[in-house]
Enzyme design. Structure first.
Site, short mmCIF file in Angstrom:
data_model
loop_
_atom_site.label_atom_id
_atom_site.label_comp_id
_atom_site.label_asym_id
_atom_site.label_seq_id
_atom_site.Cartn_x
_atom_site.Cartn_y
_atom_site.Cartn_z
N HIS A 1 18.71 -8.77 -18.19
CA HIS A 1 19.20 -8.38 -19.51
C HIS A 1 19.38 -6.87 -19.57
O HIS A 1 18.43 -6.12 -19.33
CB HIS A 1 18.21 -8.83 -20.59
CG HIS A 1 18.63 -8.49 -21.98
ND1 HIS A 1 17.84 -7.77 -22.84
CD2 HIS A 1 19.78 -8.75 -22.66
CE1 HIS A 1 18.46 -7.61 -23.99
NE2 HIS A 1 19.64 -8.20 -23.91
N HIS B 1 26.74 -6.89 -28.42
CA HIS B 1 26.74 -8.29 -28.00
C HIS B 1 27.96 -9.06 -28.48
O HIS B 1 28.25 -10.14 -27.98
CB HIS B 1 25.48 -9.01 -28.52
CG HIS B 1 24.21 -8.51 -27.92
ND1 HIS B 1 23.45 -7.52 -28.47
CD2 HIS B 1 23.56 -8.88 -26.78
CE1 HIS B 1 22.38 -7.30 -27.72
NE2 HIS B 1 22.42 -8.11 -26.69
N ARG C 1 15.06 9.21 -36.42
CA ARG C 1 16.06 8.53 -35.58
C ARG C 1 15.42 7.30 -34.98
O ARG C 1 14.56 7.39 -34.10
CB ARG C 1 16.55 9.47 -34.48
CG ARG C 1 17.51 8.80 -33.48
CD ARG C 1 18.83 8.46 -34.16
NE ARG C 1 19.82 7.95 -33.21
CZ ARG C 1 20.21 6.67 -33.15
NH1 ARG C 1 19.67 5.76 -33.95
NH2 ARG C 1 21.15 6.30 -32.31
N CYS D 1 18.45 15.59 -32.34
CA CYS D 1 19.23 14.44 -31.89
C CYS D 1 20.50 14.93 -31.20
O CYS D 1 21.10 15.94 -31.62
CB CYS D 1 19.59 13.57 -33.08
SG CYS D 1 20.60 12.13 -32.69
N TYR E 1 24.06 8.77 -24.72
CA TYR E 1 23.56 10.14 -24.58
C TYR E 1 24.13 10.82 -23.34
O TYR E 1 23.41 11.40 -22.53
CB TYR E 1 22.03 10.15 -24.59
CG TYR E 1 21.47 9.62 -25.88
CD1 TYR E 1 21.78 10.23 -27.09
CD2 TYR E 1 20.68 8.47 -25.91
CE1 TYR E 1 21.30 9.73 -28.28
CE2 TYR E 1 20.19 7.97 -27.11
CZ TYR E 1 20.50 8.61 -28.29
OH TYR E 1 20.03 8.11 -29.48
#
Length: 514
Positions: A72, A96, A172, A219, A354
């Site tokens: 997965h 998904h 976040r 972030c 990222y």
């Protein structure tokens, strides 16, 4: 008799057994091939995290995903859903929603949910686990961008202080806040040879020297909205300038814990130890290079306190990693495992998020494997406050005198920051869209740590008559790195590391004096 389907050598073969406890009912009358097996919800729940076979439902179908779990892409996050519906998790992870994913899932189908357990053809809401049930209440001043998962930035007024309070520190979350218990929380250190050593939170506190640093977390999407507004649309939460905050962090050095667990630092570098991987209780994963993890001046901590108080739930209680100078995505919360490896984390947040690409690269054309994961962040600055001050106020008169002014003026304030522990040495400000420049005053602070891990606050006071409609700011760090002027050249479809000049329009007609 009931048909039980099993997966063998990539094919489904029908095996017939007498009626058994975990399957009830007759075959689906609409089926034109193999009969359908129906399962009661109570029996599906028995195939949860601790079961040998792990099942999920989606819609009214039942899937045995035992063989799929190791491959997965999201790692062990899928285990949160086993034993029940997966629908609510797919609503969170919209990646998904692709035909190829549906096709893969369909190959693991073993039957359907018994109609007696369905309402209007669906599993009833009261039977669906709410992954966000442990989320805490949040301060109403936070600027919310999404509620499930919760993501919110620090309000502008709280960006004007050196230390950000726990309540207004930006949040976040990639998923939900996990169920945690300080008394039973453990962290496992896994060495390159597979040997493991486990520590309780109490053992960390008793065995290792306590360290406090001051560090800014930012972030990678901070100021993404500015890139969208000034260049092109970007994927992701449209953060303004508040996906950044600063706090004191208290814990123990990761370097010390790794050495105690058996890492021979003097034997490094080594081919089999190039990265340190981290996993959180909710299954988020990330990694940093081994050089950062063991650097005696790197201040990487396993943290249990924030601003002299136990960590808040949203910020990793009871234990988190803080890797100062690196993008906040590497500072894993609710940390449960540290693993030494020859490769970086295999999580999607390390491998397929990222990262930055060229301005011409689209999301469909991006070669994720070709781009390195973001670690240290570039130089950054933003304007957080613009306010008029008048001679009519005693407090403002003193401020004007301090700056040698005898007329109404404007105070412009903000933050500046550079990754890697690099100091800010100058902040350039302009009141005419960058045609002419001045230097802002860098405000003193009480940073703690081996390097300058924190933002630097700055202030500029100027007469109102000098303003030409737009303020601009750019910062320079000790390596003389500075910010780009325009957004187009640094555009990337994810909007990561937005750091071009921050511009704020000023209208003297609508501005009010303190």
């Amino acid at each position: 008799m009931v048909a039980i389907l099993t997966r063998q050598s990539g094919d489904w073969s029908g095996l017939w057994f007498p009626s058994i406890a975990h399957a009830e009912g007759l075959s689906d009358s609409n089926s034109t091939s193999k009969p359908t097996t129906f399962f009661r919800l109570d029996d599906i729940r028995k195939h949860g995290r601790d079961a040998g076979e792990k099942w999920i439902t989606k819609g009214d179908k039942v899937y045995n995903i035992t063989d799929w779990i190791p491959g997965h892409p999201g790692g062990e996050i899928i285990l949160r859903a086993v034993g029940g519906p997966v629908d609510q998790y797919w609503n969170i992870f919209t990646i998904h929603n692709k035909q190829e994913v549906y096709d893969i899932l369909e190959s693991y189908c073993i039957g359907k949910v018994d109609p007696r357990d369905l309402v209007d053809g669906k599993v009833p809401d009261e039977q669906i686990d709410d992954p966000f049930k442990n989320d805490p209440e949040r301060d109403r001043e936070l600027v919310v961008h999404s509620s499930r998962p919760f993501n919110a930035e620090t309000p502008a007024n709280a960006l004007n202080s050196f230390i950000t309070s726990d309540e207004l520190f930006y949040v976040r979350q990639h998923m939900w806040v996990p169920e945690v218990d300080e008394a039973h929380h453990k962290i496992v250190i896994e060495l390159a040879d597979g040997e493991e050593k486990e520590y309780s939170l109490q053992e960390l506190k008793e065995k290792f020297k306590e360290v406090t640093i001051t560090a800014t977390l930012q972030c990678s999407g901070n100021r993404r909205k500015h890139m969208t507004d000034e260049a092109h649309s970007t994927d992701g939460l449209q953060w303004d300038a508040g996906a950044i905050s600063n706090a004191e962090w208290t814990g123990v050095r990761l370097r010390d814990v790794l050495k105690d667990a058996g890492l021979q630092i003097e034997d490094l570098p080594a081919e089999n130890i190039k990265h340190v991987q981290f996993t959180g209780a909710e299954a988020y994963g990330a990694s940093i290079p081994i050089e950062k993890a063991i650097d005696q001046f790197g201040d990487v901590l396993l943290v249990y306190a924030m601003n002299s108080k136990p960590l808040a739930l949203d910020h990793g209680y009871p234990l988190r990693l803080v890797a100062p100078g690196n993008v906040a995505a590497r500072s894993v919360k609710w940390i449960t495992r540290v693993r030494l490896s020859d490769e970086e984390s295999t999580s999607q947040w390390q491998r397929r998020d990222y990262k930055c690409f060229g301005p011409n690269v689209t999301s469909k054309a991006a070669d994720w494997d070709s781009a390195p994961a973001i670690q240290e962040t570039p130089v950054q600055s933003a304007i957080t406050s613009v306010r008029d001050i008048s001679l009519h106020s005693d407090h403002n008169r003193r401020l004007l005198e301090l700056h040698g002014l005898e007329e109404d003026a404007v105070v412009v304030e903000g933050y500046s920051y550079a990754g890697g522990g690099r100091r800010i040495i100058r902040v350039d400000v302009s009141a005419d869209k960058g045609t002419t420049w001045h230097q802002a005053n860098l405000l003193p602070d009480q940073s703690k740590g081996a390097k300058k891990w924190t933002w630097t606050r700055w202030r500029w006071v100027l007469p109102k008559q000098q303003i030409r409609s737009c303020f601009v700011v750019k910062a320079v760090d000790e390596a003389y790195n500075t910010q780009a002027g325009e957004y187009e050249a640094n555009y990337n479809f994810r909007g990561n590391l937005t750091s071009s000049w921050h511009r704020v329009e000023y209208d003297p007609k609508t501005s009010k004096a303190d």
